[in-house]
Design an enzyme around this catalytic site. Structure first.
Site, PDB file in Angstrom:
ATOM      1  CB  SER A  59      29.094  29.227  55.883  1.00 21.53           C
ATOM      2  OG  SER A  59      29.998  28.661  54.959  1.00 21.53           O
ATOM      3  CE1 TYR A  78      26.608  31.760  51.948  1.00 21.10           C
ATOM      4  CE2 TYR A  78      28.880  31.084  52.287  1.00 21.10           C
ATOM      5  CZ  TYR A  78      27.524  30.818  52.398  1.00 21.10           C
ATOM      6  OH  TYR A  78      27.094  29.647  52.950  1.00 21.10           O
TER       7      TYR A  78
HETATM    8  P1  NAD Z   1      19.146  26.662  49.336  1.00 19.85           P
HETATM    9  O1  NAD Z   1      19.790  27.505  48.304  1.00 19.85           O
HETATM   10  O2  NAD Z   1      18.953  25.208  49.028  1.00 19.85           O
HETATM   11  O3  NAD Z   1      17.747  27.379  49.670  1.00 19.85           O
HETATM   12  C1  NAD Z   1      16.907  26.887  50.686  1.00 19.85           C
HETATM   13  C2  NAD Z   1      15.642  27.713  50.711  1.00 19.85           C
HETATM   14  O4  NAD Z   1      15.936  29.102  50.920  1.00 19.85           O
HETATM   15  C3  NAD Z   1      14.798  27.685  49.432  1.00 19.85           C
HETATM   16  O5  NAD Z   1      13.554  27.056  49.714  1.00 19.85           O
HETATM   17  C4  NAD Z   1      14.605  29.146  49.084  1.00 19.85           C
HETATM   18  O6  NAD Z   1      13.318  29.442  48.561  1.00 19.85           O
HETATM   19  C5  NAD Z   1      14.830  29.828  50.417  1.00 19.85           C
HETATM   20  N1  NAD Z   1      15.149  31.265  50.346  1.00 19.85           N
HETATM   21  C6  NAD Z   1      16.088  31.850  49.572  1.00 19.85           C
HETATM   22  N2  NAD Z   1      16.057  33.187  49.758  1.00 19.85           N
HETATM   23  C7  NAD Z   1      15.084  33.435  50.661  1.00 19.85           C
HETATM   24  C8  NAD Z   1      14.552  34.618  51.245  1.00 19.85           C
HETATM   25  N3  NAD Z   1      15.035  35.823  50.934  1.00 19.85           N
HETATM   26  N4  NAD Z   1      13.544  34.509  52.136  1.00 19.85           N
HETATM   27  C9  NAD Z   1      13.043  33.303  52.460  1.00 19.85           C
HETATM   28  N5  NAD Z   1      13.492  32.159  51.927  1.00 19.85           N
HETATM   29  C10 NAD Z   1      14.494  32.216  51.048  1.00 19.85           C
HETATM   30  O7  NAD Z   1      19.960  26.829  50.696  1.00 19.85           O
HETATM   31  P2  NAD Z   1      20.695  25.729  51.593  1.00 19.85           P
HETATM   32  O8  NAD Z   1      21.844  25.146  50.838  1.00 19.85           O
HETATM   33  O9  NAD Z   1      19.689  24.824  52.186  1.00 19.85           O
HETATM   34  O10 NAD Z   1      21.360  26.679  52.720  1.00 19.85           O
HETATM   35  C11 NAD Z   1      20.685  27.022  53.903  1.00 19.85           C
HETATM   36  C12 NAD Z   1      21.639  27.824  54.777  1.00 19.85           C
HETATM   37  O11 NAD Z   1      22.842  27.089  55.011  1.00 19.85           O
HETATM   38  C13 NAD Z   1      22.085  29.152  54.142  1.00 19.85           C
HETATM   39  O12 NAD Z   1      22.187  30.149  55.131  1.00 19.85           O
HETATM   40  C14 NAD Z   1      23.459  28.819  53.598  1.00 19.85           C
HETATM   41  O13 NAD Z   1      24.292  29.958  53.469  1.00 19.85           O
HETATM   42  C15 NAD Z   1      23.967  27.868  54.648  1.00 19.85           C
HETATM   43  N6  NAD Z   1      25.047  27.011  54.150  1.00 19.85           N
HETATM   44  C16 NAD Z   1      24.842  26.217  53.054  1.00 19.85           C
HETATM   45  C17 NAD Z   1      25.888  25.431  52.595  1.00 19.85           C
HETATM   46  C18 NAD Z   1      25.723  24.551  51.379  1.00 19.85           C
HETATM   47  O14 NAD Z   1      26.728  24.019  50.876  1.00 19.85           O
HETATM   48  N7  NAD Z   1      24.504  24.336  50.888  1.00 19.85           N
HETATM   49  C19 NAD Z   1      27.133  25.455  53.237  1.00 19.85           C
HETATM   50  C20 NAD Z   1      27.296  26.262  54.355  1.00 19.85           C
HETATM   51  C21 NAD Z   1      26.243  27.042  54.807  1.00 19.85           C
END
Ligand code: NAD
Length: 263
Positions: A140, A153
């Site tokens: 991130s 985080y």
């Molecule tokens: P999200 O919250 O939309 O979740 C995506 C999926 O993760 C869901 O289907 C959920 O069931 C699954 N999940 C959650 N915990 C889990 C576990 N313990 N085991 C298996 N599956 C699990 O997430 P996102 O926004 O798509 O983020 C994906 C990645 O990108 C993460 O690592 C997040 O930290 C990173 N990220 C996201 C953002 C943002 O703004 N969304 C920004 C920077 C980085």
């Protein structure tokens, strides 16, 4: 399903929704066989309906025993793995560090950091035997800067970059490349939830908080899941052949995550 031996195979954690689903869709369009691990059974079911030829299995990647069981299924189906995307990550608790709950801290570290180790150790022997492979840790832009009120985080996301750089050095001699991606705020329900919780914690209007988040980016906009998926495809393809050990920001350029005084 047993894949054709020449079909590229991608493993994606948390691939049943959000950024992971966008990555799965893009790789599917490129002809990859997909193996997705996701904790949400409903979303796993929907994923299987959408991508008939792919495998999705219910797995909490913060639990090493569940990850090991999922990779038994994987090895029964696939002889190779070309790409691992360690995408799973939760936002974790938000608040001043002295107020954070220990259990929530540990759950965030288990999901956002320890899962990378639990997953990657299963693909490395396969990639080493192939003498090729690519691994992507989803960090991130909170892995490139401090970010108030997001301590577990931030700790995980900085660590995922450290692991990418370390694994790139360990695995480079086998032609295995390891990189970290650093999205900024990505449009979708997750960032909406982060904004709402932040607004509540600060007693501010969510729209003001949203404007603060958007102003953190020089482009003044959120990143889309498809922007992340495009970078994954680039890194996995010939364009990424010489790229390893990097932390690549996809965030419209963000210098600071600390401009809280002026929502
Ligand atoms: P999200 O919250 O939309 O979740 C995506 C999926 O993760 C869901 O289907 C959920 O069931 C699954 N999940 C959650 N915990 C889990 C576990 N313990 N085991 C298996 N599956 C699990 O997430 P996102 O926004 O798509 O983020 C994906 C990645 O990108 C993460 O690592 C997040 O930290 C990173 N990220 C996201 C953002 C943002 O703004 N969304 C920004 C920077 C980085």
């Amino acid at each position: 399903m047993t894949t054709l031996s020449d079909q590229s195979v991608a493993v994606i954690s948390a691939g049943a929704s959000g950024i992971g689903l966008a990555i799965a869709r893009a790789l599917h369009d490129l002809g990859y066989a997909l193996f997705v691990l996701d904790v949400d059974a409903t979303r796993v079911g929907l994923f299987c309906e959408t991508f008939g030829s792919a495998t999705a299995t219910v797995c909490d990647v913060s639990d090493p025993a569940q990850v090991a069981a999922a990779f038994e299924i994987f090895r029964a189906q696939h002889q190779r793995v070309d790409l691992l995307v360690n995408n799973a990550g939760i936002a974790g608790p938000q608040g001043a560090v002295e107020d954070l709950d220990v259990t929530e801290w540990q759950h965030t570290i288990d999901t956002d950091l320890n899962s990378l180790f639990y997953m990657t150790r299963h693909v490395i022997p396969i990639m080493k035997s192939q003498r090729t492979g690519a691994i992507i840790n989803m960090s991130s832009n909170a892995g490139l800067a401090g970010c108030p009120h997001r301590s577990p985080y931030v700790a995980s996301k900085w660590a995922s970059i450290g692991l990418a750089k370390t694994w790139a050095m360990e695995l480079g001699p086998w032609n295995i490349r390891v990189n970290a991606l650093c999205p900024g705020s990505v449009s979708g329900p997750r960032i909406d939830g982060v904004i709402d919780r932040d607004a509540r914690a600060r007693g501010l209007d969510p729209d003001d908080i949203r404007r603060v988040y958007q102003r953190q980016s020089s482009l003044r906009q959120f990143t889309d899941p498809e922007d992340i998926a495009a970078m994954v495809c680039f890194l996995a393809g010939p364009g990424g052949a010489k790229i390893s050990g990097q932390a690549i920001a996809i965030d419209g350029h963000t210098e600071s995550l600390t401009n809280w005084q002026d929502p």
